[in-house]
Design a protein around this motif. Structure first.
Motif, PDB file in Angstrom:
ATOM      1  N   ALA A 225    -116.691  37.142 -73.312  1.00 44.64           N
ATOM      2  CA  ALA A 225    -115.242  37.288 -73.218  1.00 44.64           C
ATOM      3  C   ALA A 225    -114.734  36.802 -71.858  1.00 44.64           C
ATOM      4  N   ILE A 226    -113.502  36.339 -71.827  1.00 44.65           N
ATOM      5  CA  ILE A 226    -112.843  35.970 -70.577  1.00 44.65           C
ATOM      6  C   ILE A 226    -111.477  36.634 -70.529  1.00 44.65           C
ATOM      7  N   ASP A 227    -110.914  36.732 -69.320  1.00 48.51           N
ATOM      8  CA  ASP A 227    -109.604  37.362 -69.189  1.00 48.51           C
ATOM      9  C   ASP A 227    -108.524  36.548 -69.881  1.00 48.51           C
ATOM     10  N   MET A 228    -108.527  35.243 -69.644  1.00 51.75           N
ATOM     11  CA  MET A 228    -107.543  34.341 -70.235  1.00 51.75           C
ATOM     12  C   MET A 228    -107.896  32.920 -69.809  1.00 51.75           C
ATOM     13  N   PRO A 229    -107.364  31.909 -70.479  1.00 51.98           N
ATOM     14  CA  PRO A 229    -107.633  30.528 -70.081  1.00 51.98           C
ATOM     15  C   PRO A 229    -106.698  30.068 -68.954  1.00 51.98           C
ATOM     16  N   ALA A 230    -106.813  30.736 -67.813  1.00 53.26           N
ATOM     17  CA  ALA A 230    -105.912  30.423 -66.687  1.00 53.26           C
ATOM     18  C   ALA A 230    -106.368  29.154 -65.964  1.00 53.26           C
ATOM     19  N   GLY A 231    -105.403  28.354 -65.542  1.00 49.81           N
ATOM     20  CA  GLY A 231    -105.710  27.129 -64.815  1.00 49.81           C
ATOM     21  C   GLY A 231    -104.868  27.001 -63.567  1.00 49.81           C
ATOM     22  N   PRO A 232    -104.477  25.778 -63.228  1.00 47.23           N
ATOM     23  CA  PRO A 232    -103.692  25.549 -62.006  1.00 47.23           C
ATOM     24  C   PRO A 232    -102.415  26.391 -61.968  1.00 47.23           C
ATOM     25  N   SER A 233    -102.047  26.830 -60.768  1.00 49.63           N
ATOM     26  CA  SER A 233    -100.921  27.748 -60.595  1.00 49.63           C
ATOM     27  C   SER A 233     -99.581  27.051 -60.794  1.00 49.63           C
ATOM     28  N   GLU A 234     -98.549  27.858 -61.134  1.00 52.03           N
ATOM     29  CA  GLU A 234     -97.219  27.290 -61.395  1.00 52.03           C
ATOM     30  C   GLU A 234     -96.143  28.347 -61.178  1.00 52.03           C
ATOM     31  N   VAL A 235     -94.938  27.878 -60.864  1.00 52.06           N
ATOM     32  CA  VAL A 235     -93.789  28.768 -60.737  1.00 52.06           C
ATOM     33  C   VAL A 235     -92.553  28.057 -61.270  1.00 52.06           C
ATOM     34  N   LEU A 236     -91.682  28.832 -61.898  1.00 49.44           N
ATOM     35  CA  LEU A 236     -90.378  28.331 -62.320  1.00 49.44           C
ATOM     36  C   LEU A 236     -89.332  29.248 -61.707  1.00 49.44           C
ATOM     37  N   VAL A 237     -88.331  28.652 -61.070  1.00 51.01           N
ATOM     38  CA  VAL A 237     -87.251  29.418 -60.442  1.00 51.01           C
ATOM     39  C   VAL A 237     -85.965  29.193 -61.232  1.00 51.01           C
TER      40      VAL A 237
END
Length: 429
Positions: A225-237
């Motif tokens: 199991a893994i926590d989630m398929p997280a990749g490169p970081s991102e933000v939306l303002v």
């Protein structure tokens, strides 16, 4: 940053595209490394640490003496800051313990769930140019709080073959059981399959670059199991006329400095804000120590001017950002329409950095649009629930005929008989 004004809806998908990652090509690399780890164990880990990082290491496990020595290698200010952050993280996550209720679904039929900790978990902590000791707190605190029996940590060594003392101190602070100096694909493989030095675990947590993301997704296919398929970081303002341009620019740059494959987006319906933010980004960018990294990320990033708040919200939900910052006049109305986001930061004085470090919420969040279906890491991420049921004789007399009818309709006679023999016994007494 690219400025896009009043885009048509049919163009949204193209405009909101993340930096491309060729997962098929990466998976071939991952498969080869995993094959060697299964055959050669520690030898493969040492080989690929040299191959990718040009670092030669003799011992994979960090000794207890090295971990204890970290106490003397970081400042008292940093120790105090970590203590405050850890306390806030613990307070927030401690409130998330699931409540177990016994529900009588039918007279004499009781059902309930019991939450239990995942026994063995592995934490991956990015290192290299920016050793993320804060992620040790974000993952280690809820892991220990949940009651995981074995918590191990893998993180890539620096050029000298050593682990950053801040990561080691954070590990000591939260009570990590064992720490290993290995990163990248090989670290994920080691925790998934086990080697002579590194034990296998049941679930792997932690963010990482595209290689780590591909590695986690691959082990998920083979039963880890893994926590989630997280990749490169991102933000939306999301911002309008009440937003402070310098704050908006600072928030965009705080994510851009994570890596060249990060993406930052400003969505606004206030045309006057666009030029102000562009100017602020240029001013603040020039002063950053990681300017080169941020500049590469800004090539993937956009300022989008739309017609209305409603259009901005629709576009934001379509994007499903990891981090969503809201600096708008009608905050309550906007919040009521947010459907897809990993973590939300409200108001001019709530920087995304607060969630990254010390407010208490978890910073391990779904990226690449996975916020449409995944939650960020929380206490229950380190737990699993087991369902229980108990049926009395009276309960089976009432529910049994229902089960028999359904089992017969599915032509599963043995299922039906498991009830029938019991009913026969009850009725004969």
């Amino acid at each position: 940053m690219q400025v896009i004004k009043y885009p048509q809806k049919q163009d949204w998908q193209q405009i909101l595209t993340r930096p491309a990652i060729d997962m098929d090509e990466l998976e071939e690399v991952v498969n080869q490394i995993y094959k060697e780890i299964k055959c050669d164990g520690d030898k493969a880990l040492l080989k690929y640490t040299w191959f990718y990082d040009r670092i030669k290491i003799d011992e994979l496990e960090v000794s207890r003496e090295e971990i204890d020595a970290s106490t003397q290698l970081i400042s008292e200010d940093l120790k105090q800051a970590m203590a405050v952050a850890a306390k806030n993280i613990e307070l927030f996550h401690a409130s998330q313990f699931p409540e177990s209720k016994i529900i009588e679904t039918t007279t004499g039929v009781s059902c309930w769930r019991k939450a239990t900790a995942i026994e063995k978990v592995g934490l991956y902590i990015p290192g290299g140019s920016a050793p993320l000791f804060s992620t040790v707190l974000m993952l280690g605190v809820p892991a220990k709080l949940a009651g995981c029996k074995e918590v191990i940590l893998c993180t890539p060594p620096g050029k000298d073959g050593e682990i950053d003392p801040a990561i080691l101190y954070a590990s000591k602070l939260v009570g990590i059981d064992r720490v290993f100096r290995v990163g990248g694909i090989q670290a994920i493989g080691a925790m998934a399959f086990g080697t002579e030095s590194i034990p296998n675990v049941f679930k792997i947590f932690g963010p990482g670059n595209q290689f780590v993301t591909a590695a986690k997704q691959r082990v998920n296919k083979v039963g880890v199991a893994i926590d989630m398929p997280a990749g490169p970081s991102e933000v939306l303002v999301l911002a309008d006329k009440i937003a402070e341009p310098s704050f908006v620019a600072a928030d965009l740059l705080s994510q851009a400095e994570h890596g060249a494959d990060s993406q930052v987006i400003l969505l606004t319906w206030d045309k006057d804000l666009v030029d102000k933010v562009v100017a602020e980004v240029e001013v603040q960018l020039s002063a950053l120590s990681r300017r080169n990294v941020a500049e590469l990320a800004l090539k993937n990033s956009k300022i989008i001017l739309v017609e209305s708040m409603e259009e901005a919200l629709e576009m934001s939900n379509e994007y499903g950002p990891e981090h969503l910052i809201v600096s708008v006049e009608n905050e309550e109305e906007v919040v009521s329409h947010i459907q897809n986001a990993g973590s939300v930061f409200l108001g001019n004085y709530t920087p995304e950095s607060a969630g990254d470090y010390a407010s208490g919420t978890n910073h391990t969040l779904p990226t690449n649009g996975y916020a449409k279906a995944y939650s960020g890491v929380n206490l229950e991420s380190f737990m699993k629930s087991i369902s229980f049921q108990k049926i009395s004789e009276k309960g089976l007399l009432e529910l049994g005929p229902v089960i028999e009818t359904m089992a017969k309709a599915e032509q599963l006679d043995a299922h039906c008989n498991a009830v029938s023999v019991r009913l026969k016994k009850i009725k004969s007494e």
